[in-house]
Design a protein around this motif. Structure first.
Motif, PDB file in Angstrom:
ATOM      1  N   LEU A 374       0.822  -1.206   0.000  1.00  0.00           N
ATOM      2  CA  LEU A 374       0.000   0.000   0.000  1.00  0.00           C
ATOM      3  C   LEU A 374       0.856   1.256   0.000  1.00  0.00           C
ATOM      4  CD1 LEU A 374      -2.994   0.992   0.204  1.00  0.00           C
ATOM      5  CD2 LEU A 374      -2.653   1.065   2.691  1.00  0.00           C
ATOM      6  N   LEU A 375       2.058   1.159   0.562  1.00  0.00           N
ATOM      7  CA  LEU A 375       2.930   2.329   0.683  1.00  0.00           C
ATOM      8  C   LEU A 375       3.830   2.525  -0.533  1.00  0.00           C
ATOM      9  CD1 LEU A 375       4.021   1.773   4.391  1.00  0.00           C
ATOM     10  CD2 LEU A 375       2.247   3.322   3.558  1.00  0.00           C
ATOM     11  N   ASP A 376       3.746   1.618  -1.508  1.00  0.00           N
ATOM     12  CA  ASP A 376       4.641   1.702  -2.660  1.00  0.00           C
ATOM     13  C   ASP A 376       4.190   2.709  -3.704  1.00  0.00           C
ATOM     14  OD1 ASP A 376       6.203  -0.222  -1.488  1.00  0.00           O
ATOM     15  OD2 ASP A 376       5.387  -1.887  -2.675  1.00  0.00           O
ATOM     16  N   GLY A 377       2.893   3.015  -3.734  1.00  0.00           N
ATOM     17  CA  GLY A 377       2.382   3.934  -4.741  1.00  0.00           C
ATOM     18  C   GLY A 377       0.872   3.901  -4.788  1.00  0.00           C
ATOM     19  N   PRO A 378       0.256   4.563  -5.776  1.00  0.00           N
ATOM     20  CA  PRO A 378      -1.196   4.652  -5.862  1.00  0.00           C
ATOM     21  C   PRO A 378      -1.876   3.290  -5.815  1.00  0.00           C
ATOM     22  CG  PRO A 378      -0.170   6.141  -7.419  1.00  0.00           C
ATOM     23  CD  PRO A 378       0.941   5.307  -6.852  1.00  0.00           C
ATOM     24  N   SER A 379      -3.059   3.263  -5.211  1.00  0.00           N
ATOM     25  CA  SER A 379      -3.827   2.036  -5.035  1.00  0.00           C
ATOM     26  C   SER A 379      -5.212   2.193  -5.654  1.00  0.00           C
ATOM     27  CB  SER A 379      -3.971   1.718  -3.540  1.00  0.00           C
ATOM     28  OG  SER A 379      -4.943   0.727  -3.314  1.00  0.00           O
ATOM     29  N   ARG A 380      -5.686   1.155  -6.342  1.00  0.00           N
ATOM     30  CA  ARG A 380      -7.045   1.191  -6.887  1.00  0.00           C
ATOM     31  C   ARG A 380      -8.087   1.229  -5.766  1.00  0.00           C
ATOM     32  NH1 ARG A 380      -6.992  -3.255 -11.861  1.00  0.00           N
ATOM     33  NH2 ARG A 380      -5.476  -2.129 -13.195  1.00  0.00           N
ATOM     34  N   ARG A 381      -7.738   0.694  -4.615  1.00  0.00           N
ATOM     35  CA  ARG A 381      -8.685   0.716  -3.490  1.00  0.00           C
ATOM     36  C   ARG A 381      -8.881   2.120  -2.945  1.00  0.00           C
ATOM     37  NH1 ARG A 381      -7.188  -2.521   1.313  1.00  0.00           N
ATOM     38  NH2 ARG A 381      -5.014  -2.199   0.689  1.00  0.00           N
ATOM     39  N   TYR A 382      -7.877   2.950  -3.091  1.00  0.00           N
ATOM     40  CA  TYR A 382      -7.931   4.298  -2.519  1.00  0.00           C
ATOM     41  C   TYR A 382      -7.518   5.328  -3.563  1.00  0.00           C
ATOM     42  CZ  TYR A 382      -8.201   1.595   1.769  1.00  0.00           C
ATOM     43  OH  TYR A 382      -8.577   0.695   2.734  1.00  0.00           O
ATOM     44  N   PRO A 383      -8.369   5.550  -4.556  1.00  0.00           N
ATOM     45  CA  PRO A 383      -8.015   6.511  -5.610  1.00  0.00           C
ATOM     46  C   PRO A 383      -7.913   7.945  -5.103  1.00  0.00           C
ATOM     47  CG  PRO A 383     -10.302   5.809  -5.829  1.00  0.00           C
ATOM     48  CD  PRO A 383      -9.684   4.915  -4.799  1.00  0.00           C
ATOM     49  N   GLU A 384      -8.464   8.219  -3.903  1.00  0.00           N
ATOM     50  CA  GLU A 384      -8.367   9.575  -3.338  1.00  0.00           C
ATOM     51  C   GLU A 384      -6.936   9.920  -2.926  1.00  0.00           C
ATOM     52  OE1 GLU A 384     -12.106   7.583  -1.494  1.00  0.00           O
ATOM     53  OE2 GLU A 384     -10.030   7.042  -2.005  1.00  0.00           O
ATOM     54  N   VAL A 385      -6.110   8.891  -2.739  1.00  0.00           N
ATOM     55  CA  VAL A 385      -4.771   9.086  -2.166  1.00  0.00           C
ATOM     56  C   VAL A 385      -3.759   9.301  -3.301  1.00  0.00           C
ATOM     57  CG1 VAL A 385      -2.922   8.061  -0.794  1.00  0.00           C
ATOM     58  CG2 VAL A 385      -5.327   7.737  -0.130  1.00  0.00           C
ATOM     59  N   ARG A 386      -3.032  10.401  -3.228  1.00  0.00           N
ATOM     60  CA  ARG A 386      -2.013  10.727  -4.212  1.00  0.00           C
ATOM     61  C   ARG A 386      -0.645  10.788  -3.529  1.00  0.00           C
ATOM     62  NH1 ARG A 386      -5.021  15.549  -7.729  1.00  0.00           N
ATOM     63  NH2 ARG A 386      -6.873  14.317  -8.272  1.00  0.00           N
ATOM     64  N   PHE A 387       0.351  10.268  -4.224  1.00  0.00           N
ATOM     65  CA  PHE A 387       1.715  10.252  -3.705  1.00  0.00           C
ATOM     66  C   PHE A 387       2.526  11.386  -4.314  1.00  0.00           C
ATOM     67  CE2 PHE A 387       0.315   6.185  -2.425  1.00  0.00           C
ATOM     68  CZ  PHE A 387       1.238   5.643  -1.555  1.00  0.00           C
ATOM     69  N   ARG A 388       3.345  12.010  -3.481  1.00  0.00           N
ATOM     70  CA  ARG A 388       4.297  12.979  -4.026  1.00  0.00           C
ATOM     71  C   ARG A 388       5.260  12.238  -4.946  1.00  0.00           C
ATOM     72  NH1 ARG A 388       7.781  17.795  -1.677  1.00  0.00           N
ATOM     73  NH2 ARG A 388       9.480  17.758  -3.176  1.00  0.00           N
ATOM     74  N   PRO A 389       5.495  12.779  -6.154  1.00  0.00           N
ATOM     75  CA  PRO A 389       6.437  12.122  -7.096  1.00  0.00           C
ATOM     76  C   PRO A 389       7.830  11.957  -6.469  1.00  0.00           C
ATOM     77  CG  PRO A 389       5.220  13.879  -8.193  1.00  0.00           C
ATOM     78  CD  PRO A 389       4.928  14.013  -6.734  1.00  0.00           C
TER      79      PRO A 389
END
Length: 389
Positions: A374-389
């Motif tokens: 879950l911490l590796d990058g964007p997840s289909r389960r949580y599309p609201e969550v965006r990672f800093r590049p």
């Protein structure tokens, strides 16, 4: 309420004096009242059910730091703290559900925000899942410890859903109430303290952060030191301690870790970094979780950009679409249940679930050594969550 520019900026830029989110987060903006629907009757309020395999027990500790005078009310004597402990139990263990807040605390929380259209004691009816005095799991088990620090003016109970979820997944959790920085703190003799710090015209947010770090280090002394104050301290693995907090509680995590090597992983939930991390760097795993408007890279809060560069270990920076400042607390879901429209467009239960999932994954990875994709990058389960590049 805050009247000076410094105090208003401190609060609205994530110190979070508005404990139910009635002040809009952002630098030096005036507060706006929430729209409140008129419910036909007092609703039944409940926190999201913990997702882990264990039941949850809870105790309350009253700690007195004889070596430190209270910074807000020196005439009161030594610094006193109330701390709630959560720990794993057998499912079904214990019979008495823990009270969320007392009726008096509920009244003070709501009054501080000018909320008068719901029963004053409504928050004392919130259903929780922890059981007071429940027996811990049978056998010889030790667990990582996570210390939680709430936002400025928030009571420690504002992070109950997170505490219960972590405990149900195999953590001991200590939620620290920072006396005179909360709108309502009840002590064992029945007296209630309020937010004296909220009335200070000369409030220095950095001093609040440093005071919180001192509070947490003292609590750790009392939990894992040679003479622990908690009878169940044997449940704690002192080599696996992390800290998470909301608003200025989150901002205190890096400062605490920089000063206290016992803290080995930190989560900041939407808190401005008022005390800069050391220029030499901080080499502990670190997770920033924030709103898109205030904490996107290059956004309104530049302290995250500054301290991101000073983090020399594992790090992640995520934002949650539709969240506002208080969305990372219990008030995300309680506001929805009370019919309060406080500006979040993500559902309150969803916001709490996202917070619990990412915080839990972070500590699983860094206090338990379990890789969490879950911490590796964007997840289909949580599309609201965006990672800093």
């Amino acid at each position: 309420m805050i009247t000076t520019t410094l105090r208003r900026a401190a609060v609205t830029a994530c110190v979070g004096l508005a404990s139910l989110g009635l002040l809009a987060p952002g630098p030096a903006r005036a507060g706006t009242p929430a729209h409140q629907a008129d419910p036909p009757h007092a609703p039944s309020l409940t926190l999201p059910r913990p997702t882990g395999p264990y039941g949850v027990g809870t105790d309350t500790l009253h700690l007195v730091d004889a070596g430190r005078t209270d910074p807000w009310v020196p005439e009161s004597g030594p610094r006193e703290l109330m701390v709630s402990m959560y720990y794993p139990t057998r499912r079904g263990s214990g019979t008495t559900p823990a009270r969320y807040v007392t009726p008096r605390e509920s009244e003070l929380i709501l009054r501080s925000q000018g909320i008068t259209d719901v029963p004053a004691d409504i928050l004392s009816s919130v259903h929780t899942y922890a059981r007071s005095g429940a027996a811990p799991r049978a056998g010889r088990h030790t667990y990582p410890l996570v210390v939680l620090s709430p936002g400025f003016s928030f009571p420690r109970t504002s992070l109950t859903a997170l505490a219960e979820d972590l405990a149900s997944s195999g953590y001991v959790v200590a939620t620290v109430e920072h006396t005179y920085e909360s709108v309502a703190t009840t002590f064992p003799d029945g007296h209630v303290t309020t937010c004296v710090a909220c009335e200070r015209e000369d409030l220095d947010p950095r001093q609040v952060v440093l005071g919180r770090a001192a509070d947490v280090s003292f609590a750790l002394d009392e939990l894992v030191g040679p003479h622990p104050a908690w009878p169940l301290s044997g449940l704690i693995d002192p080599s696996r301690i992390g800290m998470a907090g909301h608003s200025i509680g989150g901002a205190s995590g890096g400062t605490t870790a920089a000063r206290d090597p016992r803290v080995r992983a930190v989560v900041n939930l939407d808190g401005t970094q008022f005390d800069p991390l050391p220029e030499s760097g901080l080499d502990v795993p670190f997770l920033f979780v924030g709103t898109e408007d205030g904490h996107s890279p290059g956004g309104a809060d530049t302290t995250w950009d500054r301290d991101w560069r000073r983090l020399t270990g594992w790090k992640r920076w995520i934002t949650v679409g539709g969240a506002v400042h208080f969305s990372f607390t219990d008030y995300a879901t309680l506001a929805d249940q009370l019919g309060l429209d406080l500006g979040q467009t993500v559902a309150g239960d969803r916001a709490v679930r996202i917070t619990n999932e990412y915080v839990g994954a972070f500590f699983d990875q860094h206090l338990r050594g379990r890789h969490r994709p879950l911490l590796d990058g964007p997840s289909r389960r949580y599309p609201e969550v965006r990672f800093r590049p």
